[in-house]
Design a protein around this motif. Structure first.
Motif, PDB file in Angstrom:
ATOM      1  N   LEU A 105       0.838  -1.185   0.000  1.00 43.17           N
ATOM      2  CA  LEU A 105       0.000   0.000   0.000  1.00 43.17           C
ATOM      3  C   LEU A 105       0.881   1.245   0.000  1.00 43.17           C
ATOM      4  CD1 LEU A 105      -2.706  -0.901   2.665  1.00 43.17           C
ATOM      5  CD2 LEU A 105      -2.654  -1.444   0.252  1.00 43.17           C
ATOM      6  N   SER A 106       0.475   2.236  -0.783  1.00 44.10           N
ATOM      7  CA  SER A 106       1.152   3.535  -0.682  1.00 44.10           C
ATOM      8  C   SER A 106       0.078   4.597  -0.835  1.00 44.10           C
ATOM      9  CB  SER A 106       2.227   3.674  -1.754  1.00 44.10           C
ATOM     10  OG  SER A 106       1.660   3.770  -3.023  1.00 44.10           O
ATOM     11  N   LEU A 107      -0.048   5.391   0.192  1.00 42.36           N
ATOM     12  CA  LEU A 107      -1.156   6.345   0.247  1.00 42.36           C
ATOM     13  C   LEU A 107      -0.960   7.510  -0.704  1.00 42.36           C
ATOM     14  CD1 LEU A 107      -2.015   6.907   4.011  1.00 42.36           C
ATOM     15  CD2 LEU A 107      -3.365   5.737   2.292  1.00 42.36           C
ATOM     16  N   ASP A 108      -2.039   7.911  -1.327  1.00 42.56           N
ATOM     17  CA  ASP A 108      -2.052   9.188  -2.020  1.00 42.56           C
ATOM     18  C   ASP A 108      -2.153  10.274  -0.952  1.00 42.56           C
ATOM     19  OD1 ASP A 108      -1.726   8.921  -4.682  1.00 42.56           O
ATOM     20  OD2 ASP A 108      -3.837   8.699  -5.152  1.00 42.56           O
ATOM     21  N   ASP A 109      -2.003  11.518  -1.351  1.00 39.84           N
ATOM     22  CA  ASP A 109      -2.165  12.598  -0.377  1.00 39.84           C
ATOM     23  C   ASP A 109      -3.619  12.652   0.074  1.00 39.84           C
ATOM     24  OD1 ASP A 109       0.409  13.146  -0.916  1.00 39.84           O
ATOM     25  OD2 ASP A 109       0.002  14.807  -2.280  1.00 39.84           O
ATOM     26  N   VAL A 110      -3.793  12.998   1.328  1.00 37.72           N
ATOM     27  CA  VAL A 110      -5.165  13.163   1.824  1.00 37.72           C
ATOM     28  C   VAL A 110      -5.460  14.657   1.872  1.00 37.72           C
ATOM     29  CG1 VAL A 110      -6.763  12.683   3.701  1.00 37.72           C
ATOM     30  CG2 VAL A 110      -4.939  11.058   3.169  1.00 37.72           C
ATOM     31  N   ASP A 111      -6.496  15.028   1.188  1.00 39.83           N
ATOM     32  CA  ASP A 111      -6.886  16.436   1.095  1.00 39.83           C
ATOM     33  C   ASP A 111      -7.194  16.985   2.497  1.00 39.83           C
ATOM     34  OD1 ASP A 111      -8.247  18.844   0.560  1.00 39.83           O
ATOM     35  OD2 ASP A 111      -8.779  18.087  -1.436  1.00 39.83           O
ATOM     36  N   ALA A 112      -6.622  18.137   2.799  1.00 42.53           N
ATOM     37  CA  ALA A 112      -6.816  18.713   4.137  1.00 42.53           C
ATOM     38  C   ALA A 112      -8.281  19.040   4.417  1.00 42.53           C
ATOM     39  CB  ALA A 112      -5.966  19.970   4.278  1.00 42.53           C
ATOM     40  N   ALA A 134      -4.933  11.261  12.142  1.00 46.19           N
ATOM     41  CA  ALA A 134      -6.187  10.499  12.158  1.00 46.19           C
ATOM     42  C   ALA A 134      -6.697  10.279  10.741  1.00 46.19           C
ATOM     43  CB  ALA A 134      -7.229  11.249  12.989  1.00 46.19           C
ATOM     44  N   ALA A 135      -6.557  11.300   9.905  1.00 38.79           N
ATOM     45  CA  ALA A 135      -7.031  11.181   8.517  1.00 38.79           C
ATOM     46  C   ALA A 135      -6.218  10.138   7.773  1.00 38.79           C
ATOM     47  CB  ALA A 135      -6.930  12.535   7.816  1.00 38.79           C
ATOM     48  N   ASN A 136      -4.891  10.178   7.969  1.00 40.31           N
ATOM     49  CA  ASN A 136      -4.040   9.194   7.289  1.00 40.31           C
ATOM     50  C   ASN A 136      -4.344   7.787   7.774  1.00 40.31           C
ATOM     51  OD1 ASN A 136      -2.621  10.855   5.532  1.00 40.31           O
ATOM     52  ND2 ASN A 136      -1.149  11.434   7.108  1.00 40.31           N
ATOM     53  N   ASP A 161     -19.730   3.517  -4.644  1.00 36.96           N
ATOM     54  CA  ASP A 161     -19.684   4.278  -3.389  1.00 36.96           C
ATOM     55  C   ASP A 161     -18.618   5.362  -3.379  1.00 36.96           C
ATOM     56  OD1 ASP A 161     -21.796   3.111  -1.971  1.00 36.96           O
ATOM     57  OD2 ASP A 161     -20.588   1.358  -1.479  1.00 36.96           O
ATOM     58  N   ILE A 162     -17.552   5.172  -4.126  1.00 31.92           N
ATOM     59  CA  ILE A 162     -16.493   6.183  -4.103  1.00 31.92           C
ATOM     60  C   ILE A 162     -16.583   7.100  -5.317  1.00 31.92           C
ATOM     61  CG2 ILE A 162     -14.003   6.589  -3.952  1.00 31.92           C
ATOM     62  CD1 ILE A 162     -13.775   3.805  -2.628  1.00 31.92           C
ATOM     63  N   GLN A 163     -16.750   6.510  -6.492  1.00 31.22           N
ATOM     64  CA  GLN A 163     -16.786   7.334  -7.703  1.00 31.22           C
ATOM     65  C   GLN A 163     -18.172   7.890  -7.999  1.00 31.22           C
ATOM     66  OE1 GLN A 163     -13.652   7.983  -8.454  1.00 31.22           O
ATOM     67  NE2 GLN A 163     -13.272   6.872 -10.325  1.00 31.22           N
TER      68      GLN A 163
ATOM     69  N   ARG B  89     -12.874   9.974  -1.203  1.00 33.72           N
ATOM     70  CA  ARG B  89     -12.733  10.963  -2.281  1.00 33.72           C
ATOM     71  C   ARG B  89     -11.714  12.044  -1.935  1.00 33.72           C
ATOM     72  NH1 ARG B  89     -19.143  11.735  -3.653  1.00 33.72           N
ATOM     73  NH2 ARG B  89     -19.546   9.517  -3.892  1.00 33.72           N
ATOM     74  N   TYR B  90     -11.419  12.154  -0.659  1.00 35.73           N
ATOM     75  CA  TYR B  90     -10.423  13.160  -0.263  1.00 35.73           C
ATOM     76  C   TYR B  90      -8.993  12.692  -0.515  1.00 35.73           C
ATOM     77  CZ  TYR B  90     -14.080  15.808   2.105  1.00 35.73           C
ATOM     78  OH  TYR B  90     -15.200  16.545   2.378  1.00 35.73           O
ATOM     79  N   GLU B  91      -8.857  11.436  -0.852  1.00 37.36           N
ATOM     80  CA  GLU B  91      -7.514  10.901  -1.059  1.00 37.36           C
ATOM     81  C   GLU B  91      -7.182  10.974  -2.545  1.00 37.36           C
ATOM     82  OE1 GLU B  91      -7.191   6.769  -0.235  1.00 37.36           O
ATOM     83  OE2 GLU B  91      -5.019   6.817  -0.104  1.00 37.36           O
TER      84      GLU B  91
END
Lengths: 204, 231
Positions: A105-112, A134-136, A161-163, B89-91
């Motif tokens: 797994l490699s996380l994308d950035d999480v929008d603030a 917590a968001a990460n 659910d996501i798109q 969606r925030y990611e």
């Protein structure tokens, strides 16, 4: 990254761009890439939970599309067609790298902006006082849970659910019936509910 | 060389006594009492889940084949989960990352469309502008050349020796060898007329009426000279 639903006017534009791209107009194909790169990348990323794999597979998707533009007959929209290529490319990849995906797994950035989302605040009220941590952590848990689903189940959750695609659109993309999509979605959600129970209220 | 340590070496006595204390370590009695019960409960759960999964799978396949949408609960059954998943969606990658997407894609497309570069050109490219690399490759090539020559000479010598050892007796012919024209020379001053009108050729100095040939060169060794001559 908010992904607005496909505007109706874009479908007509797409057809014109495809026609121009077939006539070796590379600018037209670039325009199609610009239009769909976010959606394609996001779909693949949510399926793989890996930044590099998502990038490679998104590029692979557009390369396949470019090479097969002559086969695109226009029976479906370009939007459905490119999604279908992305989905098939990703599922093939996931099936051939089953072991790797779960440990890579490699996380994308999480929008603030997530920190202001009421759902996020509600889910993470008992977590780390550092909202970013917590968001990460939440994203990591969501990705881990998604990776435990089969590629087919993960796909419907990602697209629906996501798109935010409809059952009918997903059925077209995956070339299956709406009933199958609903059923897969149900069983995928049952599993996710179990896997993510820590973040869900008891009554759910 | 250090001396080999034996397992019963007194030096390890303390360690062995320490480790022996681990034998006294036991799980709580309650855990052991419940172990079998827990095991059966879990086994039953797993079996029930497997059965349900198989039944669902069978039912799904049947419904899919008949084109009947399965009666599964919809979105209303999972409101909290849906809200949780929507946070995904925030990611997303940074905007700059996707800005370069097209550039990288075009680079890859061009690379895929380019005709494969000549082997020599790729080789030169891999060497770059390093004189030492060229010198190393040249030395390796020279060495290979010398080794090849040596091997070739050695192999030829070996073949010659082998041929001399295994050459067949003149009266033996290779079974699959085709019949070939042979060149025959004879001393025509010794030729005699045969009773059937043909000419009997006799080498000089021999008066016996048997047919003899003076063979100048034969490409293959015939089994019987008379039988293989084709004239």
């Amino acid at each position: 990254m908010d992904l607005p639903a496909q505007p109706v006017s874009a479908v007509g534009d797409d057809a014109a761009l495809v026609e121009r791209a077939r006539g070796s107009d590379s600018a037209a194909f670039d325009e199609l890439v610009e239009r769909y790169k976010q959606r394609v990348y996001a779909t693949i990323y949510h399926m793989t939970s890996n930044h590099e794999d998502a990038n490679d597979l998104a590029q692979e998707t557009f390369i396949r599309a470019y090479k097969n533009l002559h086969r695109f007959k226009g029976d479906s929209s370009f939007y459905t067609w490119i999604y279908r290529i992305a989905v098939n490319t990703t599922i093939n990849f996931l099936n051939s790298h089953r072991r790797r995906a779960k440990n890579n797994l490699s996380l994308d950035d999480v929008d603030a902006r997530i920190q202001d989302d009421p759902d996020f605040i509600e889910r993470t009220s008992g977590e780390s006082p550092d909202r970013e941590v917590a968001a990460n952590e939440l994203m990591r848990q969501l990705n881990l849970a998604l990776q435990k689903l089969s590629p087919e189940h993960r796909l419907v959750v990602t697209l629906y659910d996501i798109q935010g695609l409809s059952h009918a659109e997903i059925a077209k993309i995956t070339n299956s019936s709406e009933g199958t999509i609903r059923s897969r979605l149900y069983y995928a959600r049952l599993q996710l509910q179990q896997l993510l129970r820590h973040y869900l209220p008891e009554k759910n | 060389m250090p001396p080999t340590r034996q397992p019963n070496d007194p030096q390890f006595d303390d360690l062995r006594r320490l480790l022996a204390m681990k034998r006294a370590e036991r799980p709580p009695q309650e855990t052991m009492d419940n172990f079998l019960g827990e095991f059966h409960k879990r086994l039953d759960d797993e079996q029930a889940a497997d059965t349900a999964r198989r039944a669902n799978s069978w039912l799904l396949r049947l419904r899919e084949r008949l084109g009947i949408a399965p009666a599964v609960p919809g979105d209303e059954a999972f409101p909290a989960l849906r809200r949780l998943l929507s946070l995904k969606r925030y990611e997303h990658p940074s905007p700059a990352y996707l800005d370069n997407f097209l550039v990288r894609l075009n680079r890859r497309l061009i690379a895929e469309q380019m005709p494969p570069t000549a082997l020599w050109a790729r080789f030169r490219q891999s060497l770059g502008h390093r004189p030492l690399a060229y010198a190393q490759v040249a030395a390796a090539a020279a060495l290979m050349f010398v080794l090849t020559l040596q091997f070739n000479n050695h192999w030829q010598n070996k073949q010659t020796a082998l041929t001399a050892q295994t050459a067949p007796a003149p009266t033996i012919i290779a079974a699959a060898a085709p019949e070939r024209q042979v060149q025959v020379t004879y001393d025509d001053t010794r030729a005699e007329d045969a009773p059937d009108g043909s000419v009997i050729m006799m080498p000089a100095g021999i008066t016996h009426p048997r047919v003899h040939f003076v063979i100048d060169r034969v490409d293959i060794t015939p089994r019987v000279y008379a039988a293989s001559l084709n004239y």
